[in-house]
Design a protein around this motif. Sequence first.
Motif, PDB file in Angstrom:
ATOM      1  N   SER A 107       0.824  -1.215   0.006  1.00 39.46           N
ATOM      2  CA  SER A 107       0.042  -0.143   0.075  1.00 39.46           C
ATOM      3  C   SER A 107       0.920   1.100  -0.043  1.00 39.46           C
ATOM      4  O   SER A 107       2.140   1.187   0.232  1.00 39.46           O
ATOM      5  N   ASN A 158       6.943  -6.741  -0.538  1.00 36.17           N
ATOM      6  CA  ASN A 158       6.777  -7.160   0.852  1.00 36.17           C
ATOM      7  C   ASN A 158       5.718  -6.925   1.279  1.00 36.17           C
ATOM      8  O   ASN A 158       5.235  -5.628   1.327  1.00 36.17           O
ATOM      9  N   SER A 170      12.059   7.809   5.755  1.00 36.15           N
ATOM     10  CA  SER A 170      11.886   8.415   7.100  1.00 36.15           C
ATOM     11  C   SER A 170      10.781   9.143   6.989  1.00 36.15           C
ATOM     12  O   SER A 170       9.588   8.761   6.764  1.00 36.15           O
ATOM     13  N   ARG A 222       2.881  -8.052   5.228  1.00 34.26           N
ATOM     14  CA  ARG A 222       3.179  -8.606   6.532  1.00 34.26           C
ATOM     15  C   ARG A 222       1.931  -9.583   6.692  1.00 34.26           C
ATOM     16  O   ARG A 222       2.230 -10.670   7.078  1.00 34.26           O
ATOM     17  N   GLY A 260       6.514  14.658   3.400  1.00 33.99           N
ATOM     18  CA  GLY A 260       5.880  15.373   4.273  1.00 33.99           C
ATOM     19  C   GLY A 260       4.440  14.696   4.336  1.00 33.99           C
ATOM     20  O   GLY A 260       4.517  13.532   4.802  1.00 33.99           O
ATOM     21  N   THR A 302      -2.101   8.707   2.173  1.00 30.30           N
ATOM     22  CA  THR A 302      -1.947   7.049   2.132  1.00 30.30           C
ATOM     23  C   THR A 302      -2.944   6.577   3.305  1.00 30.30           C
ATOM     24  O   THR A 302      -3.461   7.648   4.180  1.00 30.30           O
ATOM     25  N   VAL A 352       8.837  -6.853   9.318  1.00 31.42           N
ATOM     26  CA  VAL A 352      10.210  -6.458   9.443  1.00 31.42           C
ATOM     27  C   VAL A 352      10.743  -6.152  10.923  1.00 31.42           C
ATOM     28  O   VAL A 352      11.991  -6.056  10.810  1.00 31.42           O
ATOM     29  N   SER A 353      10.057  -6.328  11.619  1.00 33.59           N
ATOM     30  CA  SER A 353      10.177  -6.381  13.203  1.00 33.59           C
ATOM     31  C   SER A 353      11.028  -7.580  13.841  1.00 33.59           C
ATOM     32  O   SER A 353      11.307  -7.872  14.853  1.00 33.59           O
TER      33      SER A 353
HETATM   34  P1  NAD Z   1       0.845   2.674   4.648  1.00 39.09           P
HETATM   35  O1  NAD Z   1       0.048   2.501   5.894  1.00 39.09           O
HETATM   36  O2  NAD Z   1       0.080   2.615   3.493  1.00 39.09           O
HETATM   37  O3  NAD Z   1       1.802   1.894   4.450  1.00 39.09           O
HETATM   38  C1  NAD Z   1       2.677   1.179   5.440  1.00 39.09           C
HETATM   39  C2  NAD Z   1       3.017  -0.188   4.991  1.00 39.09           C
HETATM   40  O4  NAD Z   1       3.664  -0.938   5.805  1.00 39.09           O
HETATM   41  C3  NAD Z   1       1.541  -1.083   5.034  1.00 39.09           C
HETATM   42  O5  NAD Z   1       1.418  -1.713   3.711  1.00 39.09           O
HETATM   43  C4  NAD Z   1       1.691  -2.099   5.989  1.00 39.09           C
HETATM   44  O6  NAD Z   1       1.181  -3.528   5.890  1.00 39.09           O
HETATM   45  C5  NAD Z   1       3.242  -2.339   6.277  1.00 39.09           C
HETATM   46  N1  NAD Z   1       3.670  -2.976   7.338  1.00 39.09           N
HETATM   47  C6  NAD Z   1       3.413  -2.319   8.633  1.00 39.09           C
HETATM   48  N2  NAD Z   1       3.877  -2.999   9.615  1.00 39.09           N
HETATM   49  C7  NAD Z   1       4.855  -3.818   8.887  1.00 39.09           C
HETATM   50  C8  NAD Z   1       5.853  -4.962   9.434  1.00 39.09           C
HETATM   51  N3  NAD Z   1       5.713  -5.169  10.804  1.00 39.09           N
HETATM   52  N4  NAD Z   1       6.386  -5.641   8.564  1.00 39.09           N
HETATM   53  C9  NAD Z   1       6.022  -5.450   7.193  1.00 39.09           C
HETATM   54  N5  NAD Z   1       5.356  -4.420   6.778  1.00 39.09           N
HETATM   55  C10 NAD Z   1       4.527  -3.527   7.670  1.00 39.09           C
HETATM   56  O7  NAD Z   1       1.412   4.291   5.050  1.00 39.09           O
HETATM   57  P2  NAD Z   1       2.352   4.876   4.162  1.00 39.09           P
HETATM   58  O8  NAD Z   1       2.295   6.306   4.533  1.00 39.09           O
HETATM   59  O9  NAD Z   1       2.801   4.529   2.707  1.00 39.09           O
HETATM   60  O10 NAD Z   1       3.588   4.775   5.057  1.00 39.09           O
HETATM   61  C11 NAD Z   1       5.046   4.069   4.438  1.00 39.09           C
HETATM   62  C12 NAD Z   1       6.099   4.808   5.256  1.00 39.09           C
HETATM   63  O11 NAD Z   1       6.205   6.139   4.770  1.00 39.09           O
HETATM   64  C13 NAD Z   1       6.173   4.674   6.539  1.00 39.09           C
HETATM   65  O12 NAD Z   1       7.581   4.458   7.131  1.00 39.09           O
HETATM   66  C14 NAD Z   1       5.790   5.948   7.048  1.00 39.09           C
HETATM   67  O13 NAD Z   1       6.160   6.261   8.257  1.00 39.09           O
HETATM   68  C15 NAD Z   1       6.360   6.941   6.053  1.00 39.09           C
HETATM   69  N6  NAD Z   1       5.973   8.287   6.046  1.00 39.09           N
HETATM   70  C16 NAD Z   1       4.600   8.379   5.490  1.00 39.09           C
HETATM   71  C17 NAD Z   1       4.113   9.709   5.398  1.00 39.09           C
HETATM   72  C18 NAD Z   1       2.478  10.194   4.921  1.00 39.09           C
HETATM   73  O14 NAD Z   1       2.109  11.276   4.968  1.00 39.09           O
HETATM   74  N7  NAD Z   1       1.866   9.214   4.547  1.00 39.09           N
HETATM   75  C19 NAD Z   1       4.941  10.735   5.749  1.00 39.09           C
HETATM   76  C20 NAD Z   1       6.160  10.517   6.055  1.00 39.09           C
HETATM   77  C21 NAD Z   1       6.708   9.346   6.151  1.00 39.09           C
END
Ligand code: NAD
Length: 265
Positions: free
Chosen positions: A17, A37, A151, A39, A196, A200, A66-67
């Motif tokens: 996602s 990947n 990050s 989970r 930023g 999502t 991943v943890s």
């Molecule tokens: P998202 O929730 O769509 O994506 C996160 C993904 O990580 C999901 O697919 C989820 O299933 C997966 N995930 C969670 N725990 C997991 C685990 N233990 N092992 C494997 N996969 C795991 O949200 P996103 O916004 O796409 O987030 C992705 C990254 O972007 C994150 O690290 C988030 O901190 C970072 N981020 C997002 C934003 C934002 O505004 N959306 C801003 C800055 C940083």
Amino acid sequence: DPTRLGGQAALVTGASSGIGRASAIAFAAAGAAVAVNYRGSPDEADAVVAEIEKAGGRAVAVQGDVSKEDEVAAMFDEAEKALGPLDIVMSNAGIQKDARIGEMSLDHWNAVIAVNLTGGFLVGREAIKRFRAKGRRPDVSRALGKLVFDSSVHQIIPWAFHVNYAAAKGGIHMLMQSLAQEVAEEGIRVNAVAPGAIATAINAEERKDNEAEMLKLIPYGRIGDPQDIGRVVSWLVSDAADYIVGQTIFADGGMTLYPGFRGNG
Ligand code: NAD
């Protein structure tokens, strides 16, 4: 064309996602074979694989939390078995568990640190081991390997009510730089992207309740799309960015310009 990733194999964590999904699709569009990947349930990851294949690319879904140390190793094994040695790894998986400090349980804290920081360590360490085992492939890339962390602007912007998340991202910043310093001489480029506000699932509620307030923090005047980050990361892991080592690329519509200080002119 140094922006292309032809002949290379990539692994993206949390790629079913959001930003991970968009990055996997961007890598594939640039010519890389991609391990997607996930989970939990494979459905969304399978859909990403199908989308990449439909566009003529190559991808495989790989399970793993991943943890968890053993699951990370197994996920890399599965990816390399399907695609060959990895050239590119994006540590992207992340979660939020928000709470005011008085209500933030140790479980809230540990859950976010485990995925967002320890997950980065486990995935980063495994990536570097695999790059070393693979050896150089100057026909496909100048670098031995490219590791990129997802990050956040919150690696530098403090975030009340999200102290677990901000602490993890601050940790990722120093993890990234310290790893970059340790392995650059081997030809491994370690960098980060700091998004930023990107539309999502992680912030769906915030955007629903609070979009006008969020937009006040973004000089450029729009919430980002996952593709905004996918395109940056695809460039960052390519030879077009070969001299970028140990850096964080902020892709935030100007959020880190602290627009509140602009006042009303
Ligand atoms: P998202 O929730 O769509 O994506 C996160 C993904 O990580 C999901 O697919 C989820 O299933 C997966 N995930 C969670 N725990 C997991 C685990 N233990 N092992 C494997 N996969 C795991 O949200 P996103 O916004 O796409 O987030 C992705 C990254 O972007 C994150 O690290 C988030 O901190 C970072 N981020 C997002 C934003 C934002 O505004 N959306 C801003 C800055 C940083």
